[in-house]
Scaffold this motif. Structure first.
Motif, mmCIF file in Angstrom:
data_model
loop_
_atom_site.group_PDB
_atom_site.id
_atom_site.type_symbol
_atom_site.label_atom_id
_atom_site.label_comp_id
_atom_site.label_asym_id
_atom_site.label_seq_id
_atom_site.Cartn_x
_atom_site.Cartn_y
_atom_site.Cartn_z
ATOM 1 N N TRP A 17 -5.171 1.904 13.833
ATOM 2 C CA TRP A 17 -6.391 2.588 13.676
ATOM 3 C C TRP A 17 -6.934 2.535 14.850
ATOM 4 O O TRP A 17 -7.540 3.758 15.079
ATOM 5 C CB TRP A 17 -7.228 1.772 12.327
ATOM 6 C CG TRP A 17 -6.661 2.123 10.904
ATOM 7 C CD1 TRP A 17 -7.245 2.808 10.149
ATOM 8 C CD2 TRP A 17 -5.735 0.920 10.517
ATOM 9 N NE1 TRP A 17 -6.654 2.371 9.061
ATOM 10 C CE2 TRP A 17 -5.825 1.249 9.272
ATOM 11 C CE3 TRP A 17 -5.050 -0.127 10.747
ATOM 12 C CZ2 TRP A 17 -5.030 0.394 8.211
ATOM 13 C CZ3 TRP A 17 -4.490 -0.680 9.886
ATOM 14 C CH2 TRP A 17 -4.446 -0.371 8.489
ATOM 15 N N PRO A 58 -7.789 4.372 4.760
ATOM 16 C CA PRO A 58 -6.347 4.551 4.605
ATOM 17 C C PRO A 58 -5.441 4.269 6.029
ATOM 18 O O PRO A 58 -5.848 5.065 6.975
ATOM 19 C CB PRO A 58 -6.101 5.954 4.165
ATOM 20 C CG PRO A 58 -7.508 6.242 3.576
ATOM 21 C CD PRO A 58 -8.356 5.788 4.413
ATOM 22 N N TYR A 59 -4.160 3.843 5.824
ATOM 23 C CA TYR A 59 -3.526 3.719 6.996
ATOM 24 C C TYR A 59 -3.057 5.330 7.356
ATOM 25 O O TYR A 59 -2.598 6.097 6.794
ATOM 26 C CB TYR A 59 -2.090 2.835 6.780
ATOM 27 C CG TYR A 59 -1.123 2.657 7.743
ATOM 28 C CD1 TYR A 59 -1.394 2.140 8.861
ATOM 29 C CD2 TYR A 59 0.001 3.396 7.765
ATOM 30 C CE1 TYR A 59 -0.672 1.755 9.976
ATOM 31 C CE2 TYR A 59 1.010 3.670 8.836
ATOM 32 C CZ TYR A 59 0.634 2.576 9.920
ATOM 33 O OH TYR A 59 1.596 2.626 10.988
ATOM 34 N N ASN A 78 0.794 -1.141 0.105
ATOM 35 C CA ASN A 78 -0.069 0.044 0.008
ATOM 36 C C ASN A 78 0.872 1.254 -0.009
ATOM 37 O O ASN A 78 0.182 2.252 0.045
ATOM 38 C CB ASN A 78 -1.037 0.064 1.122
ATOM 39 C CG ASN A 78 -0.325 0.256 2.501
ATOM 40 O OD1 ASN A 78 0.987 0.087 2.684
ATOM 41 N ND2 ASN A 78 -1.063 0.735 3.454
ATOM 42 N N THR A 123 3.293 2.007 2.229
ATOM 43 C CA THR A 123 4.094 2.349 3.366
ATOM 44 C C THR A 123 5.333 1.876 3.861
ATOM 45 O O THR A 123 5.586 0.727 3.711
ATOM 46 C CB THR A 123 2.988 1.733 4.705
ATOM 47 O OG1 THR A 123 1.487 2.164 4.430
ATOM 48 C CG2 THR A 123 3.257 2.343 6.138
ATOM 49 N N GLN A 165 -15.419 3.003 9.711
ATOM 50 C CA GLN A 165 -14.696 4.181 9.007
ATOM 51 C C GLN A 165 -15.163 5.355 9.543
ATOM 52 O O GLN A 165 -14.293 6.197 9.438
ATOM 53 C CB GLN A 165 -15.092 3.775 7.480
ATOM 54 C CG GLN A 165 -14.300 2.604 7.017
ATOM 55 C CD GLN A 165 -14.219 2.619 5.339
ATOM 56 O OE1 GLN A 165 -14.199 3.791 4.804
ATOM 57 N NE2 GLN A 165 -14.077 1.330 4.853
ATOM 58 N N GLU A 210 -6.809 -1.731 5.647
ATOM 59 C CA GLU A 210 -7.464 -0.350 4.795
ATOM 60 C C GLU A 210 -8.713 -0.525 4.204
ATOM 61 O O GLU A 210 -9.501 0.218 4.245
ATOM 62 C CB GLU A 210 -6.149 -0.193 3.778
ATOM 63 C CG GLU A 210 -4.929 0.650 4.356
ATOM 64 C CD GLU A 210 -4.314 1.175 3.336
ATOM 65 O OE1 GLU A 210 -3.653 2.234 3.636
ATOM 66 O OE2 GLU A 210 -4.354 0.757 1.920
#
Length: 473
Positions: A333, A289-290, A253, A255, A428, A284
Motif C-alpha cells: 500500500w 482493499p489490497y 481475503n 488474494t 485510507q 486491509e
C-alpha cells in the motif's frame, strides 16, 4: 511561416513578387518543434535516473539467462533480452533515452523501423527514423545482452541483476532496473509488465504478478511466463531465478499467494510467511482493499540482510522474520501503490512500513505502538539518530535508520495530535487519492491538514525538517 505582405503583390511588379518569394526562409522560419528528451527524470538525488519526454505504458520482457558456473569460476552469468516497450511521447521528440547499463544493445526499432542509437554508461540514446509526435503511441523494441555480474548501488550494496551460482537475485531500489532491461527508471513513470524468462531446466524464474501460462521445458531449458497488470515503478520489478520450492494458496481475503523459497530456508522463514494471510486482513482494515492481483514472497539463500518490497512478491535474503514480513507487506500500500514522487520522499515509504509493523506487533499482543514510540523517544537528544532531516536525507541517507524509525515516530505523533479517527481516515484517503501513482511530502502535509482541519506546519517542521530531537509539536 510568417504571412507575406499582400501589398507587395498588389504593386503589380513581377520583380518585387519574385524577390519576395525567393527570399531565404532560414532567418524567419519557426524553429523545429521536435526536441531531444532529457536524459533524466529530474530527481536531484539521481540525475540520470529515468528520462524525459516519454510515458511508458507497458514493458514486455523476453529474457534468456544462464547463471554463473560452479565455484571457483567467476560469478558471472549471461543474459540475452528483447524488451518490447509501448510508450507515448509527452513532447515532440527527435531523440529519446532509456536507462541501460552493463549490457549492450545490438538492435533497436521504433514503430517497426530500424533506429540509430548510441550507448554510454547509463544511457541508451535512440534516434528514430521518423520523429515522434507527442501523444501518439509507439512501440520500441530493444535487443540486448551481455555478461551479468554483481552490481552495487551508490552505498555499495548489491542491487539490480545480482548474479548467483544457482540463479539471480533481482532487487533494484533505488535505480538498478537498468542493469537488466532498458527502462525509464524513475517511480514517476509507472507501467504494466509481462515476462517470459528462460532458464536452465530445474530452476524457477519468479516475477511480479501471476503466471500467465504454465512453464514449458524444451531442450533442457524452462520458460516461465508472468503477467503484472497493475501499474508498477521500475525499481519494484523482479525476475529472480533459483532452485526454489513453490507454495501456492489463496489468502483469507481472497488474494492469490505465490511463495518461492530456497530449499535451505524452508524452516523458520516459511513459518513467518504463513502469517501473510492474517496480515493481509489486518492491513486491509487500516488502509483499504489490497491493491494488487496477487502477493507472495521470494526467499533466497544467496545474500545477507536484504529485504525489498518487490511489488506483489516481496524479496527476502536468508531470513523472513515476522516483523520484516509485515514491513514488506505494508509497503504494498505504502510505497508500491503510492510511490515516492522523488527519492527525497522515501520516509513516507519506510515510515509507514515501520509504523505498520508497530501496529501489527500490538495487534499480536506485543508492545503497543505507544510503547514503541515512547521507547524511541528515550534516545538522547545528542545522539546522531536526530541529526538527519528525514524529508531530505540525501542519496546516501535513503536507508538510514531515522528514515525508518523517526518516520514511524512521526506518524504516531501525528496520530496522537489529530486523533485516531482522522489519522486512519488520512491513511485510507492517501491510498485512495494517490494509489497507482506517486505522491510527495508536500502532498502528505496538505492532505493531513485537509483531513484534520489543523495547521500542521510546526508539527512537520519539528519532525521531518529539523535535524534535532523534537521537544514540542
Amino acid at each position: 511561416m510568417p504571412s507575406r505582405r499582400r501589398t507587395a503583390l498588389a504593386l503589380g511588379s513581377a520583380v518585387a513578387a519574385i524577390a519576395l518569394l525567393a527570399a531565404p526562409i532560414s532567418a524567419t522560419a519557426e524553429p523545429s518543434p521536435y526536441t531531444t528528451g532529457a536524459d533524466g527524470a529530474g530527481d536531484p538525488y539521481f540525475p540520470l535516473a529515468g528520462n524525459g519526454g516519454t510515458d511508458v505504458l507497458h514493458y514486455d520482457l523476453d529474457l534468456d539467462y544462464t547463471p554463473a558456473p560452479p565455484d571457483p569460476a567467476p560469478i558471472e552469468g549471461h543474459l540475452d533480452g528483447v524488451a518490447t516497450i509501448d510508450l507515448v511521447p509527452t513532447q515532440n521528440l527527435s531523440r529519446f533515452n532509456l536507462d541501460l547499463r552493463g549490457l549492450t544493445a545490438t538492435v533497436v526499432t521504433v514503430s517497426g523501423k530500424p533506429a540509430t542509437f548510441t550507448q554510454t554508461d547509463n544511457e541508451l540514446a535512440i534516434t528514430p527514423t521518423k520523429k515522434l509526435k507527442a501523444g501518439k503511441k509507439t512501440q520500441v523494441v530493444v535487443t540486448y545482452g551481455g555478461t551479468t555480474t554483481r552490481p552495487t548501488d551508490i552505498e555499495g550494496a548489491l542491487y539490480g541483476w545480482v548474479t548467483t551460482r544457482d540463479g539471480a537475485m533481482v532487487v533494484n531500489e533505488p535505480e538498478g532496473s537498468g542493469t537488466w532491461f532498458p527502462v525509464n527508471d524513475h517511480p514517476t513513470d509507472k507501467a504494466t509488465y509481462s515476462f517470459e524468462i528462460t532458464v536452465p531446466e530445474g530452476l524457477v524464474a519468479v516475477a511480479n504478478g501471476l503466471p500467465s501460462d504454465p512453464a514449458t521445458t524444451v531442450d533442457g531449458k524452462s520458460t516461465w511466463y508472468w503477467d503484472a497488470p497493475d501499474p508498477m515503478a521500475a525499481y519494484l520489478a523482479t525476475a529472480s531465478v533459483g532452485d526454489y520450492v513453490v507454495d501456492e494458496y489463496v489468502a483469507e481475503n481472497g488474494t492469490p499467494i505465490f511463495d518461492a523459497v530456497d530449499p535451505a530456508r524452508l524452516g523458520a522463514p516459511s513459518e513467518d510467511l504463513a502469517l501473510t494471510s492474517d496480515m493481509l486482513v489486518f492491513f486491509e482494515s487500516l488502509y483499504g482493499p489490497y491493491p494488487f492481483n496477487s502477493y507472495g514472497a521470494i526467499v533466497d539463500d544467496d545474500s545477507v540482510g536484504y529485504a525489498l518490497e518487490t511489488q506483489t512478491r516481496s524479496f527476502f535474503s536468508r531470513t523472513a522474520s515476522e516483523g520484516t514480513v509485515a514491513h514488506e507487506l505494508a509497503h504494498q500500500w505504502m510505497g508500491n501503490h503510492v510511490s515516492p514522487h522523488r527519492w527525497a520522499d522515501i520516509w513516507l515509504n519506510e515510515g509507514w512500513a515501520t509504523y505498520s509493523t508497530w501496529m501489527w506487533t500490538e495487534h499480536r499482543g506485543g508492545d503497543t505502538a505507544q510503547v514503541s514510540f515512547a521507547d524511541y523517544l528515550t534516545i538522547p537528544a545528542d545522539d546522531p539518530e536526530w541529526d538527519l532531516a528525514i524529508a531530505d536525507p540525501g542519496p546516501l541517507g535513503l536507508f538510514a535508520n531515522p528514515v525508518y524509525d523517526r518516520g514511524a515516530a512521526t506518524l504516531h505523533a501525528l496520530r496522537v495530535k489529530i486523533g485516531d479517527e482522522e489519522f486512519f481516515e488520512l491513511a485510507q484517503t492517501w491510498v485512495e487519492r494517490f494509489g497507482g501513482g506517486t505522491a510527495s511530502t508536500a502532498d502528505f502535509i496538505a492532505l493531513s491538514e485537509e483531513v484534520s482541519g489543523q495547521d500542521l506546519e510546526a508539527f512537520f517542521d519539528a519532525w521531518i525538517y529539523t535535524p534535532e530531537k523534537p521537544v514540542s509539536w
